[in-house]
Design an enzyme around this catalytic site. Structure first.
Site, PDB file in Angstrom:
ATOM      1  N   GLU A  45       0.823  -1.211   0.000  1.00 51.84           N
ATOM      2  CA  GLU A  45       0.000   0.000   0.000  1.00 51.84           C
ATOM      3  C   GLU A  45       0.859   1.264   0.000  1.00 51.84           C
ATOM      4  OE1 GLU A  45      -3.057   0.368  -0.553  1.00 51.84           O
ATOM      5  OE2 GLU A  45      -3.726  -1.706  -0.450  1.00 51.84           O
ATOM      6  N   TYR A 128      -5.969   6.465   4.803  1.00 54.21           N
ATOM      7  CA  TYR A 128      -6.175   5.473   3.748  1.00 54.21           C
ATOM      8  C   TYR A 128      -5.402   4.189   4.037  1.00 54.21           C
ATOM      9  CZ  TYR A 128      -5.513   2.732  -0.380  1.00 54.21           C
ATOM     10  OH  TYR A 128      -5.439   1.654  -1.219  1.00 54.21           O
ATOM     11  N   ASP A 146      -9.528   4.877  -2.423  1.00 57.45           N
ATOM     12  CA  ASP A 146      -8.449   5.391  -3.267  1.00 57.45           C
ATOM     13  C   ASP A 146      -9.070   5.969  -4.538  1.00 57.45           C
ATOM     14  OD1 ASP A 146      -9.215   3.188  -4.761  1.00 57.45           O
ATOM     15  OD2 ASP A 146      -7.193   2.315  -4.895  1.00 57.45           O
ATOM     16  N   CYS A 208     -19.825  -4.857 -16.830  1.00 59.71           N
ATOM     17  CA  CYS A 208     -19.673  -4.475 -15.433  1.00 59.71           C
ATOM     18  C   CYS A 208     -20.708  -5.187 -14.562  1.00 59.71           C
ATOM     19  CB  CYS A 208     -19.824  -2.962 -15.276  1.00 59.71           C
ATOM     20  SG  CYS A 208     -19.695  -2.401 -13.564  1.00 59.71           S
TER      21      CYS A 208
END
Length: 353
Positions: A45, A128, A146, A208
């Protein structure tokens, strides 16, 4: 409830289409009882901040080969870590890696805390990253937001407020979607959806898994979202870099101050970066010659243009700044990208001299 249906559809898609990433425990492995390593989640990350997955893969493999756990990284030499980080940019991240690893070992017996609140107390871990580690490695239902998640959420709910003003609204909406069960898989599924289907340009809406729930698609504005405020043009700064080498091939280098841009990295001595090219102030007495052309590099907030001066320094040279690194110990690949550009330009100039 709409949020629950979205979550179910998303996880069903993720179970079949999750990206295979070297730092990730996939859904099949999770079902088999394997747990993510907080160290690898944390490291990935931090590396992925402002950087692409493609760029991070090799760095991640090298880091985890040299320093396979947080204790090994905590004992690492600062210069070696900075050298391995060279090219990833945002060098404060590398300095904070070491600070955080050492804090985990010194204050937490080598184990990462398991809540986002506790993770936030560690050096270099912001909201985050804390949420990502807590959700992915510790199953805390923390909301991970994000750029991919912002884009998916903006389209799902047809949020037309431009970024960055829309961030609080998008975070609140993403929180509504975060489930109590499998929060880590949900977070990674949102990221994967944004990276592979709900892409910034030409999203693949036809395949999707959330198309039927997507207000942006229904309104015909999905490709326009998220909207963004116009960016201010970046200023240009100018500077001088000095590439000095001795007859034995040793290079004159200096380590930049810990604070500031490229902090703690090894590079060529140089001037400040200012609005106009500064007056020459070489680090050692020599016949400095200007290399044809210039080095151009773009940072987050400005463009940089560097004039490169080169010189052969005498064997007994006593520089006012920097120190000599022998030919055997000098690896251009250990330098930050802008300093490698300086090296390349100077090398071409010396070959034609």
């Amino acid at each position: 409830m709409r949020e629950r249906e979205i979550g179910t559809a998303l996880l069903a898609w993720y179970d079949s289409h999750a990206r295979a990433l070297p730092w990730r425990i996939g859904p099949a492995e999770r079902r088999a009882g394997h747990r993510p390593d907080p160290y690898r989640v944390w490291l990935s990350e931090v590396m992925l901040q402002q950087t692409t997955v493609a760029a991070v893969r090799d760095y991640f493999h090298r880091f985890t080969s040299r320093w396979p756990d947080v204790a090994a990284l905590a004992e690492a030499d600062d210069g070696e870590v900075m050298a391995e980080w060279a090219g990833l940019g945002y060098y404060a991240r590398a300095r904070n890696l070491l600070k955080c690893a050492r804090a985990v070992v010194a204050d937490h017996d080598g184990r990462f805390p398991e809540t986002s609140a506790a993770l936030l107390t560690l050096p270099g871990i912001g909201p985050y990253t804390a949420a990502a580690i807590a959700a992915i490695a510790c199953d805390e239902p923390a909301t991970v937001v994000d750029g991919n998640v912002e884009r998916v959420t903006a389209r799902l709910f047809a949020v037309e407020t431009p970024l960055p003003n829309a961030k609080p609204e998008l975070t609140a909406l993403a929180r509504r979607l975060t489930p109590e069960t499998r929060p880590g898989d949900h977070a990674q599924a949102m990221m994967d959806l944004g990276a592979t289907i709900c892409t910034p340009r030409n999203p693949a809406c036809g395949i999707c898994p959330l198309r039927l729930f997507c207000a942006g698609h229904a309104s015909g504005i999905a490709t326009e979202l998220p909207r963004k405020l116009a960016k201010k043009p970046k200023p240009t700064r100018f500077g001088i870099a000095y590439v000095g080498t001795r007859e034995d091939g040793a290079a004159l280098l200096e380590r930049r101050p810990e604070r500031g841009l490229l902090g703690g990295t090894l590079g060529w001595p140089g001037s400040a970066w200012t609005e106009a090219t500064p007056a020459p102030a070489p680090p050692a007495a020599a016949d400095w010659r200007e290399s044809p052309g210039a080095v151009r590099h773009t940072f987050t907030h400005f463009h940089l243009v560097l004039t490169v001066l080169t010189a052969r320094l005498p064997a007994g040279s006593n520089p006012e700044r920097g120190h000599f690194v022998s030919r055997d110990n000098f690896r251009p690949g250990d330098l930050p990208t802008v300093m490698r550009k300086v090296h390349d330009l100077a090398s071409r100039a010396l070959l034609t001299d």
